[in-house]
Scaffold this motif. Structure first.
Motif, PDB file in Angstrom:
ATOM      1  N   ALA A  16       3.621  -0.083  24.119  1.00 13.67           N
ATOM      2  CA  ALA A  16       4.313   0.974  23.376  1.00 13.67           C
ATOM      3  C   ALA A  16       4.412   2.282  24.151  1.00 13.67           C
ATOM      4  CB  ALA A  16       3.613   1.213  22.039  1.00 13.67           C
ATOM      5  N   LYS A  17       3.602   2.427  25.192  1.00 15.13           N
ATOM      6  CA  LYS A  17       3.630   3.670  25.976  1.00 15.13           C
ATOM      7  C   LYS A  17       4.912   3.733  26.798  1.00 15.13           C
ATOM      8  CE  LYS A  17      -1.344   4.089  26.450  1.00 15.13           C
ATOM      9  NZ  LYS A  17      -2.475   4.289  27.342  1.00 15.13           N
ATOM     10  N   PRO A  18       5.412   4.939  27.053  1.00 15.23           N
ATOM     11  CA  PRO A  18       6.566   5.059  27.944  1.00 15.23           C
ATOM     12  C   PRO A  18       6.255   4.415  29.291  1.00 15.23           C
ATOM     13  CG  PRO A  18       6.141   7.143  26.838  1.00 15.23           C
ATOM     14  CD  PRO A  18       4.982   6.238  26.527  1.00 15.23           C
ATOM     15  N   LYS A  19       7.163   3.607  29.763  1.00  9.73           N
ATOM     16  CA  LYS A  19       7.016   2.884  31.033  1.00  9.73           C
ATOM     17  C   LYS A  19       5.731   2.066  31.065  1.00  9.73           C
ATOM     18  CE  LYS A  19       9.812   6.235  33.428  1.00  9.73           C
ATOM     19  NZ  LYS A  19       9.958   7.182  34.520  1.00  9.73           N
ATOM     20  N   LYS A  20       5.339   1.600  29.886  1.00  7.65           N
ATOM     21  CA  LYS A  20       4.138   0.760  29.717  1.00  7.65           C
ATOM     22  C   LYS A  20       2.901   1.412  30.329  1.00  7.65           C
ATOM     23  CE  LYS A  20       6.044  -3.071  31.425  1.00  7.65           C
ATOM     24  NZ  LYS A  20       7.434  -2.896  31.740  1.00  7.65           N
ATOM     25  N   GLY A  21       2.837   2.727  30.286  1.00  9.86           N
ATOM     26  CA  GLY A  21       1.674   3.442  30.812  1.00  9.86           C
ATOM     27  C   GLY A  21       1.472   3.251  32.302  1.00  9.86           C
ATOM     28  N   GLY A  22       2.544   2.899  32.997  1.00 11.80           N
ATOM     29  CA  GLY A  22       2.447   2.695  34.445  1.00 11.80           C
ATOM     30  C   GLY A  22       1.949   1.312  34.821  1.00 11.80           C
ATOM     31  N   LYS A  23       1.754   0.457  33.833  1.00 10.25           N
ATOM     32  CA  LYS A  23       1.257  -0.902  34.098  1.00 10.25           C
ATOM     33  C   LYS A  23       2.420  -1.888  34.128  1.00 10.25           C
ATOM     34  CE  LYS A  23      -3.112   0.251  33.678  1.00 10.25           C
ATOM     35  NZ  LYS A  23      -3.935   0.370  34.851  1.00 10.25           N
ATOM     36  N   THR A  24       2.226  -2.972  34.853  1.00  4.71           N
ATOM     37  CA  THR A  24       3.206  -4.057  34.829  1.00  4.71           C
ATOM     38  C   THR A  24       2.869  -4.970  33.656  1.00  4.71           C
ATOM     39  OG1 THR A  24       1.920  -5.583  36.196  1.00  4.71           O
ATOM     40  CG2 THR A  24       3.389  -4.026  37.349  1.00  4.71           C
ATOM     41  N   TYR A  25       3.808  -5.809  33.319  1.00  2.00           N
ATOM     42  CA  TYR A  25       3.600  -6.782  32.249  1.00  2.00           C
ATOM     43  C   TYR A  25       2.398  -7.667  32.581  1.00  2.00           C
ATOM     44  CZ  TYR A  25       5.741  -9.093  28.196  1.00  2.00           C
ATOM     45  OH  TYR A  25       6.003  -9.567  26.951  1.00  2.00           O
ATOM     46  N   GLU A  26       2.325  -8.067  33.821  1.00  2.00           N
ATOM     47  CA  GLU A  26       1.238  -8.945  34.264  1.00  2.00           C
ATOM     48  C   GLU A  26      -0.110  -8.235  34.191  1.00  2.00           C
ATOM     49  OE1 GLU A  26       4.178  -8.560  35.849  1.00  2.00           O
ATOM     50  OE2 GLU A  26       4.984 -10.556  35.387  1.00  2.00           O
ATOM     51  N   GLU A  27      -0.154  -6.940  34.536  1.00  2.00           N
ATOM     52  CA  GLU A  27      -1.403  -6.181  34.468  1.00  2.00           C
ATOM     53  C   GLU A  27      -1.879  -6.040  33.022  1.00  2.00           C
ATOM     54  OE1 GLU A  27      -1.182  -3.150  38.281  1.00  2.00           O
ATOM     55  OE2 GLU A  27       0.025  -2.685  36.510  1.00  2.00           O
ATOM     56  N   ALA A  55       3.677   1.212  16.631  1.00  2.00           N
ATOM     57  CA  ALA A  55       3.044   1.912  17.756  1.00  2.00           C
ATOM     58  C   ALA A  55       4.073   2.711  18.547  1.00  2.00           C
ATOM     59  CB  ALA A  55       2.332   0.908  18.660  1.00  2.00           C
ATOM     60  N   VAL A  56       5.250   2.141  18.771  1.00  2.00           N
ATOM     61  CA  VAL A  56       6.309   2.860  19.480  1.00  2.00           C
ATOM     62  C   VAL A  56       6.689   4.117  18.710  1.00  2.00           C
ATOM     63  CG1 VAL A  56       8.744   2.774  20.167  1.00  2.00           C
ATOM     64  CG2 VAL A  56       7.226   0.856  20.699  1.00  2.00           C
ATOM     65  N   LYS A  57       6.773   4.001  17.407  1.00  2.00           N
ATOM     66  CA  LYS A  57       7.112   5.161  16.577  1.00  2.00           C
ATOM     67  C   LYS A  57       6.025   6.230  16.694  1.00  2.00           C
ATOM     68  CE  LYS A  57       8.431   6.501  11.898  1.00  2.00           C
ATOM     69  NZ  LYS A  57       7.898   7.818  12.073  1.00  2.00           N
ATOM     70  N   ARG A  58       4.765   5.822  16.617  1.00  2.00           N
ATOM     71  CA  ARG A  58       3.660   6.786  16.750  1.00  2.00           C
ATOM     72  C   ARG A  58       3.714   7.514  18.089  1.00  2.00           C
ATOM     73  NH1 ARG A  58       0.568   2.580  14.624  1.00  2.00           N
ATOM     74  NH2 ARG A  58      -0.199   2.035  16.697  1.00  2.00           N
ATOM     75  N   VAL A  59       3.931   6.757  19.152  1.00  2.00           N
ATOM     76  CA  VAL A  59       3.947   7.329  20.499  1.00  2.00           C
ATOM     77  C   VAL A  59       5.123   8.294  20.663  1.00  2.00           C
ATOM     78  CG1 VAL A  59       4.350   6.758  22.935  1.00  2.00           C
ATOM     79  CG2 VAL A  59       2.722   5.420  21.596  1.00  2.00           C
ATOM     80  N   ASN A  60       6.258   7.945  20.085  1.00  2.00           N
ATOM     81  CA  ASN A  60       7.457   8.738  20.313  1.00  2.00           C
ATOM     82  C   ASN A  60       7.700   9.843  19.297  1.00  2.00           C
ATOM     83  OD1 ASN A  60       8.747   7.628  22.766  1.00  2.00           O
ATOM     84  ND2 ASN A  60       8.496   5.746  21.606  1.00  2.00           N
ATOM     85  N   ASP A  61       6.994   9.834  18.189  1.00  2.00           N
ATOM     86  CA  ASP A  61       7.168  10.900  17.190  1.00  2.00           C
ATOM     87  C   ASP A  61       6.908  12.280  17.782  1.00  2.00           C
ATOM     88  OD1 ASP A  61       8.080   9.462  15.061  1.00  2.00           O
ATOM     89  OD2 ASP A  61       6.182   9.428  13.969  1.00  2.00           O
ATOM     90  N   VAL A  62       5.941  12.372  18.680  1.00  2.00           N
ATOM     91  CA  VAL A  62       5.611  13.673  19.265  1.00  2.00           C
ATOM     92  C   VAL A  62       6.728  14.190  20.177  1.00  2.00           C
ATOM     93  CG1 VAL A  62       3.120  13.348  19.104  1.00  2.00           C
ATOM     94  CG2 VAL A  62       4.318  12.648  21.181  1.00  2.00           C
ATOM     95  N   ARG A  63       7.559  13.286  20.672  1.00  2.00           N
ATOM     96  CA  ARG A  63       8.644  13.682  21.581  1.00  2.00           C
ATOM     97  C   ARG A  63       9.971  13.882  20.864  1.00  2.00           C
ATOM     98  NH1 ARG A  63       9.204  10.670  26.790  1.00  2.00           N
ATOM     99  NH2 ARG A  63      10.080  12.662  27.355  1.00  2.00           N
ATOM    100  N   LEU A  64       9.993  13.657  19.562  1.00  2.00           N
ATOM    101  CA  LEU A  64      11.242  13.761  18.814  1.00  2.00           C
ATOM    102  C   LEU A  64      11.905  15.134  18.931  1.00  2.00           C
ATOM    103  CD1 LEU A  64      13.210  12.215  17.068  1.00  2.00           C
ATOM    104  CD2 LEU A  64      11.892  12.894  15.074  1.00  2.00           C
ATOM    105  N   PRO A  65      11.163  16.244  18.844  1.00  2.00           N
ATOM    106  CA  PRO A  65      11.828  17.545  19.012  1.00  2.00           C
ATOM    107  C   PRO A  65      12.532  17.689  20.371  1.00  2.00           C
ATOM    108  CG  PRO A  65       9.673  17.841  18.036  1.00  2.00           C
ATOM    109  CD  PRO A  65       9.767  16.399  18.448  1.00  2.00           C
ATOM    110  N   GLU A  66      11.924  17.156  21.431  1.00  2.00           N
ATOM    111  CA  GLU A  66      12.556  17.195  22.753  1.00  2.00           C
ATOM    112  C   GLU A  66      13.842  16.382  22.764  1.00  2.00           C
ATOM    113  OE1 GLU A  66       9.899  16.193  26.080  1.00  2.00           O
ATOM    114  OE2 GLU A  66       8.261  16.518  24.656  1.00  2.00           O
ATOM    115  N   LEU A  67      13.799  15.228  22.099  1.00  2.00           N
ATOM    116  CA  LEU A  67      14.974  14.359  22.044  1.00  2.00           C
ATOM    117  C   LEU A  67      16.120  15.053  21.322  1.00  2.00           C
ATOM    118  CD1 LEU A  67      16.451  11.661  22.380  1.00  2.00           C
ATOM    119  CD2 LEU A  67      15.376  10.931  20.246  1.00  2.00           C
ATOM    120  N   VAL A  68      15.826  15.659  20.196  1.00  2.00           N
ATOM    121  CA  VAL A  68      16.861  16.346  19.429  1.00  2.00           C
ATOM    122  C   VAL A  68      17.455  17.485  20.254  1.00  2.00           C
ATOM    123  CG1 VAL A  68      17.316  17.723  17.360  1.00  2.00           C
ATOM    124  CG2 VAL A  68      15.901  15.671  17.205  1.00  2.00           C
TER     125      VAL A  68
END
Length: 129
Positions: A16-27, A55-68
């Motif tokens: 759910a983290k942006p860019k998967k928190g820097g991890k690959t799918y395999e990691e 989880a995606v919603k929770r992670v991204n709710d804080v960035r909603l003002p920036e998106l708008v």
């Protein structure tokens, strides 16, 4: 509904983290002690998907003002009508609903309308004969 395991919850938080928190799918799969294939299978399960979306919603709710704010910037600088519409919709200024109000305060005479419809139906059937 089946409960998710601790490993599945860990996978969800990383996915759910942006860019998967820097991890690959395999990691992420390795951190959960499973293969990437198992992780893919988890993603197909409705209970996993539902928690992932939360989880995606929770992670991204804080960035909603920036998106708008960015929607408004794109709309203005690029003269992008679609972004302007979206920014107005997000702001609650533009909606898809239509409100209808009556003016004058006169009540509609339902009986008169019914009688008029009956007369029109009679006229139509007489014209057809």
């Amino acid at each position: 509904m089946a409960r998710l395991t601790a490993d599945q919850l860990v996978a969800i938080e990383w996915l759910a983290k942006p860019k998967k928190g820097g991890k690959t799918y395999e990691e992420i799969a390795a951190m959960c002690g499973v293969t990437a294939r198992t992780l893919e299978n988890w993603r197909k399960k409705p209970e996993f998907d539902a928690e992932f979306r939360r989880a995606v919603k929770r992670v991204n709710d804080v960035r909603l003002p920036e998106l708008v704010e960015s929607l408004a910037e794109i709309a203005i600088t690029d003269r992008n009508a679609a972004m302007a519409k979206l920014a107005l919709q997000v702001g609650g200024i533009l909606t898809d609903s239509v409100e209808v109000t009556t003016k004058g305060g006169d009540e509609t005479d339902v009986e008169a309308l019914r009688l008029r419809l009956e007369a029109l139906k009679r006229e139509k059937s007489e014209a057809a004969e």
